[in-house]
Scaffold this active site. Structure first.
Site, mmCIF file in Angstrom:
data_model
loop_
_atom_site.group_PDB
_atom_site.id
_atom_site.type_symbol
_atom_site.label_atom_id
_atom_site.label_comp_id
_atom_site.label_asym_id
_atom_site.label_seq_id
_atom_site.Cartn_x
_atom_site.Cartn_y
_atom_site.Cartn_z
ATOM 1 N N SER A 282 66.836 -1.184 -98.510
ATOM 2 C CA SER A 282 65.519 -1.161 -97.879
ATOM 3 C C SER A 282 64.523 -1.883 -98.791
ATOM 4 C CB SER A 282 65.098 0.274 -97.571
ATOM 5 O OG SER A 282 63.960 0.293 -96.745
ATOM 6 N N ASP B 233 69.082 -1.848 -86.644
ATOM 7 C CA ASP B 233 68.077 -1.277 -87.542
ATOM 8 C C ASP B 233 66.703 -1.304 -86.873
ATOM 9 O OD1 ASP B 233 66.355 -0.602 -89.610
ATOM 10 O OD2 ASP B 233 67.483 -1.727 -91.110
ATOM 11 N N HIS C 110 69.031 1.949 -89.883
ATOM 12 C CA HIS C 110 68.595 1.521 -91.216
ATOM 13 C C HIS C 110 69.498 2.068 -92.313
ATOM 14 C CE1 HIS C 110 65.932 -0.263 -94.059
ATOM 15 N NE2 HIS C 110 65.521 0.873 -94.561
#
Length: 627
Positions: free
Chosen positions: A497, A572, A604
């Protein structure tokens, strides 16, 4: 009969954990809130979800397919409250992309006769075309995704009365580019308190609305900061005085507690100092104090304090490690759940009135007898030459300081997260242990921009994401150069991320330093990220074009030299696949050669077996190209 909450330990050390043991009172525990009864053990509740539902009682308010339902008793048919819910008109769910501390969309009044709820209109928001490839013919299943600088959704707040079956809407006016958060009820069930934030996120106000008419009664508090303000908590009313509440603010540079009355008058700043208040655990009416967690003792710790209304603070726990508390409904008994670098988990029972503490259970080392790594913690100076940054170092079980080891820098680096604290093994992740057992050194550093260090520390990255963070991470690399056992020719980096953004940034900004990288779900260009988070830290692409250009990794694709693997979930909804795909396109045009792997149907973060596969893949990449 005593209610057994859980059985802890094994063999001779096994104990049954009951409510009576905690002096919660066997006669009234059924009326206690689920939060008061919930204990955590390796991420699992010790009271199962069915029990929690029964303890919580009725009515139950929930959502189904974006509509709100109410079930009044066990076995009764749920009543549908809203009927026009859809993907574009969402009722009773978290809004504003779960920013500003929002994690719910339904707020039950204290007497359970009414509830407030969010309604989110996303019809004006651009759709991101997610694709479901598990159908016979792949189908488009779009997400409403408001990107930085583009149109955001519109949110209103309703109040449903379960006696009259009528809904009143708060008179918010034109809700365009306004965020509403931290909703709570007054103790008398009459008013709704909420914080409003402007789209630029420089101003916030605490406003009060009449729950019966929807009319705005008054603004009690306003706050401005030239960079951003970020209310994360609703006000907390004093149980013994409904005319006063505690408000959280970072206005003096650190997140602290302020005592106000319902006329909006500041009565006292309750906490003050170069530390962060992290949580209000609850109140003790008998001592007229609030029980909190803070890192007052050390930036890496979280300790439990009792704070009187005159501001006097009393440490309740043992002063070590990272603590979490579960408070009885009357506020007099506290279950203190904590760990330290050397203690995996322990429970103490604290009397918040007498300020006494009783050791209840200490977990033995579950890794006793195994070959485990060495976990170390230390500090270095940030790139500003002043600020202390804390790191974790994980060394192989058979560590030999005369040898040279491949080393992996694990990084997150973004706001509202940290990687290093004084919990078990300095908060080391299991993957680090796995890698250390394979002969790697792991290095983890919390750079400026991460959480729990105050406003200046976090806002050092404002309008310039990735830049100061990389400077700090490179100070960590300078530190690694001083360690004779670190092989600087075999230096890798990995993150997910924001950490994927940092990994890709480091690989393309310092291509001669990092040999191998694995970037998971990386942000590549912040103009493709969501409105609330992106604009808070970067403003809009129109108002901060230089900052967006500096942070974009598209122009840096040509710099890639080492082996970089990018991994994403194909669906995602947080960092949409466009980021990774456009970076791949830039690499194609530049003639550089990253590797790419995608998990169909995943979001995600990978779940279940996909998570196992993911970590095997990450590990194998370093095994193939770094070792």
């Amino acid at each position: 009969m005593a209610m057994t909450v859980a059985t802890l330990g094994a063999g001779a050390q096994q104990k049954q954990f009951t409510l009576e043991d905690l002096n919660f009172g066997g006669k009234n525990y059924k009326q206690m809130s689920p939060k008061s009864l919930r204990l955590w053990w390796d991420g699992n509740t010790l009271v199962n979800s069915d029990t929690l539902v029964k303890l919580k009682g009725y009515p139950q308010v929930f959502t189904r397919e974006h509509n709100i339902y109410v079930q009044t008793s066990i076995g009764s048919e749920p009543q549908q409250i809203t009927t026009d819910g859809s993907r574009q008109l969402v009722y009773g769910e978290a809004v504003h992309r779960n920013e500003f501390g929002i994690n719910s969309g339904i707020f039950l009044s204290p007497d359970k006769s009414r509830f407030a709820f969010y309604r989110m209109n996303q019809s004006m928001v651009t759709d991101y075309p997610q694709v479901n490839t598990f159908e016979r013919v792949a189908a488009v299943e779009p997400d409403a995704y408001p990107m930085a600088g583009m149109k955001s959704h519109k949110v209103t707040v309703g109040v449903y009365d379960m006696k009259t079956a009528k809904t009143v809407w708060l008179e918010l006016g034109d809700v365009t580019d306004r965020y509403f958060t931290n909703i709570c009820w007054s103790p008398d069930n009459k008013n709704i308190y909420l914080f409003e934030v402007n789209r630029d996120q420089t101003d916030t106000s605490l406003d009060v609305y009449d729950a019966e008419t929807g009319k705005k009664l008054k603004t009690l508090y306003t706050e401005h900061h030239d960079k951003y303000v970020e209310p994360q908590h609703p006000v907390a009313f004093l149980p013994w005085d409904a005319g006063k509440f505690i408000l959280w603010s970072e206005r003096d540079g650190y997140n602290h507690l302020y005592l106000y009355n319902t006329e909006g008058k500041l009565l006292k700043q309750l906490t003050k100092g170069d530390y962060v208040d992290m949580e209000i655990i609850g109140f003790c009416p008998k001592t007229k104090s609030v029980i909190i967690r803070s890192n007052e003792l050390h930036p890496l710790q979280a300790n439990i304090f009792s704070v009187a209304m005159n501001g006097k603070r009393t440490l309740l726990d043992n002063g070590m490690g990272v603590h979490y508390g579960i408070l009885s409904d009357d506020g007099t008994q506290l279950v203190d759940v904590y760990s330290t670098p050397d203690i995996p988990r322990a429970y103490d029972i604290i009397n918040t009135v007498k300020k006494t503490r009783k050791e209840y259970f200490v977990s033995p080392d579950p890794w006793e007898g195994y070959a485990v790594p060495t976990y170390k913690c230390g500090s270095i100076k940030a790139a500003d030459g002043i600020t202390d940054l804390y790191y974790r170092l994980v060394l192989p079980p058979d560590f030999d300081e005369t040898k040279k080891y491949p080393t992996v820098v694990y990084v997150y680096g973004g706001p509202h997260a940290h990687n290093v604290d004084a919990s078990w093994h300095w908060r080391s992740r299991s993957w680090e242990t796995y890698m250390a057992q394979k002969g790697y050194v792991l290095f983890i550093l919390d750079n400026r921009g991460s959480e729990n260090r105050g406003r200046e520390f976090e806002q050092a990255t404002f309008r310039n994401l990735g830049q100061e963070e990389m400077k700090d991470q490179m100070k960590g690399v300078d530190f690694l150069k001083t360690l004779p056992y670190v092989d600087m020719d075999r230096l890798g980096v990995h993150g997910w991320s924001y950490g994927g953004f940092m990994t890709t940034s480091l690989m393309t900004t310092y291509p001669d330093v990092f040999k191998v990288g694995v970037a998971g779900g990386p942000v590549i260009d912040w103009k493709w990220y969501e409105v609330m988070y992106g604009e808070r830290y970067m403003d809009t692409p129109e108002t901060n074009p230089e900052g967006y250009a500096r942070a974009s990794l598209l122009d840096k694709a040509k710099n890639l030299k080492g082996k970089l693997q990018i991994i994403i979930g194909m669906n995602d909804p947080t960092v949409v696949p466009q980021h990774a795909l456009q970076f791949l396109d830039a690499c194609v045009k530049a003639g550089t050669q990253p590797d790419f792997f995608v998990y169909p149907g995943e979001g995600h973060n990978m779940m279940g077996h996909s998570s196992v596969h993911l970590h095997e893949r990450i590990t194998q990449y370093f095994e193939d190209y770094l070792k």
